[in-house]
Design a protein around this motif. Structure first.
Motif, PDB file in Angstrom:
ATOM      1  N   GLU A 110       0.827  -1.211   0.000  1.00 35.74           N
ATOM      2  CA  GLU A 110       0.000   0.000   0.000  1.00 35.74           C
ATOM      3  C   GLU A 110       0.861   1.260   0.000  1.00 35.74           C
ATOM      4  O   GLU A 110       0.503   2.253  -0.635  1.00 35.74           O
ATOM      5  CB  GLU A 110      -0.973  -0.014   1.180  1.00 35.74           C
ATOM      6  N   PHE A 111       1.995   1.219   0.693  1.00 32.03           N
ATOM      7  CA  PHE A 111       2.916   2.353   0.662  1.00 32.03           C
ATOM      8  C   PHE A 111       3.403   2.588  -0.768  1.00 32.03           C
ATOM      9  O   PHE A 111       3.412   3.722  -1.256  1.00 32.03           O
ATOM     10  CB  PHE A 111       4.111   2.114   1.593  1.00 32.03           C
ATOM     11  N   ASN A 112       3.794   1.520  -1.446  1.00 31.80           N
ATOM     12  CA  ASN A 112       4.269   1.655  -2.828  1.00 31.80           C
ATOM     13  C   ASN A 112       3.153   2.151  -3.748  1.00 31.80           C
ATOM     14  O   ASN A 112       3.405   2.951  -4.657  1.00 31.80           O
ATOM     15  CB  ASN A 112       4.848   0.333  -3.327  1.00 31.80           C
ATOM     16  N   GLU A 113       1.933   1.703  -3.515  1.00 28.76           N
ATOM     17  CA  GLU A 113       0.781   2.183  -4.286  1.00 28.76           C
ATOM     18  C   GLU A 113       0.588   3.687  -4.059  1.00 28.76           C
ATOM     19  O   GLU A 113       0.388   4.453  -4.994  1.00 28.76           O
ATOM     20  CB  GLU A 113      -0.473   1.418  -3.860  1.00 28.76           C
ATOM     21  N   TYR A 114       0.668   4.096  -2.804  1.00 28.02           N
ATOM     22  CA  TYR A 114       0.515   5.509  -2.457  1.00 28.02           C
ATOM     23  C   TYR A 114       1.604   6.346  -3.134  1.00 28.02           C
ATOM     24  O   TYR A 114       1.329   7.398  -3.713  1.00 28.02           O
ATOM     25  CB  TYR A 114       0.576   5.679  -0.935  1.00 28.02           C
ATOM     26  N   MET A 115       2.835   5.874  -3.057  1.00 30.23           N
ATOM     27  CA  MET A 115       3.945   6.616  -3.656  1.00 30.23           C
ATOM     28  C   MET A 115       3.803   6.708  -5.172  1.00 30.23           C
ATOM     29  O   MET A 115       4.117   7.742  -5.770  1.00 30.23           O
ATOM     30  CB  MET A 115       5.282   5.971  -3.273  1.00 30.23           C
ATOM     31  N   ALA A 116       3.311   5.654  -5.806  1.00 30.56           N
ATOM     32  CA  ALA A 116       3.093   5.681  -7.255  1.00 30.56           C
ATOM     33  C   ALA A 116       2.030   6.722  -7.616  1.00 30.56           C
ATOM     34  O   ALA A 116       2.179   7.461  -8.598  1.00 30.56           O
ATOM     35  CB  ALA A 116       2.687   4.298  -7.757  1.00 30.56           C
ATOM     36  N   LYS A 117       0.972   6.799  -6.818  1.00 27.46           N
ATOM     37  CA  LYS A 117      -0.071   7.803  -7.066  1.00 27.46           C
ATOM     38  C   LYS A 117       0.481   9.213  -6.896  1.00 27.46           C
ATOM     39  O   LYS A 117       0.167  10.113  -7.675  1.00 27.46           O
ATOM     40  CB  LYS A 117      -1.259   7.592  -6.120  1.00 27.46           C
ATOM     41  N   GLU A 118       1.291   9.407  -5.868  1.00 26.39           N
ATOM     42  CA  GLU A 118       1.894  10.721  -5.643  1.00 26.39           C
ATOM     43  C   GLU A 118       2.800  11.111  -6.812  1.00 26.39           C
ATOM     44  O   GLU A 118       2.796  12.261  -7.253  1.00 26.39           O
ATOM     45  CB  GLU A 118       2.695  10.726  -4.335  1.00 26.39           C
ATOM     46  N   LEU A 119       3.575  10.159  -7.312  1.00 29.47           N
ATOM     47  CA  LEU A 119       4.451  10.432  -8.446  1.00 29.47           C
ATOM     48  C   LEU A 119       3.630  10.780  -9.684  1.00 29.47           C
ATOM     49  O   LEU A 119       3.963  11.715 -10.419  1.00 29.47           O
ATOM     50  CB  LEU A 119       5.356   9.229  -8.721  1.00 29.47           C
TER      51      LEU A 119
END
Length: 105
Positions: A60-69
């Protein structure tokens, strides 16, 4: 809202406030905290601090970071487009009546 109440781990995620004003204030506080050494995310089930030892939190952290990017890139693309348009307008002349038409020379 006291950010200390935001838990660790997706299993303990804290729901967003139902009051829109409270929610906005909380999001602003989280934004500030995340810019100053904290790590609070929300991928749909509420706010929490991801636990590095939990594989689902990592996903979920990686998903969040991908959305932010993606958001950051979209903003950069928009900024570049606006800047190029503005510079083009400057070269051609002043806009008239905000119709997208440029003034005749």
């Amino acid at each position: 809202m006291d950010l200390e109440r935001i838990p660790v781990g997706h299993r303990n995620a804290m729901s967003r406030p139902s009051n829109p004003n409270d929610d906005r204030r909380l999001r602003e506080q989280i934004e500030k905290a995340n810019n100053n050494g904290d790590c609070i995310i929300n991928v749909g089930d509420g706010y929490y601090r991801p636990d590095p030892n939990d594989i689902e939190d990592e996903v979920e952290f990686n998903e969040y970071m991908a959305k932010e990017l993606h958001r950051a890139r979209a903003i950069q693309k928009k900024r570049l487009s606006m800047k190029l348009t503005y510079e083009r307008w400057r070269e051609v002349g002043v806009l008239t009546n905000y119709t997208g038409q440029v003034a005749e020379p």
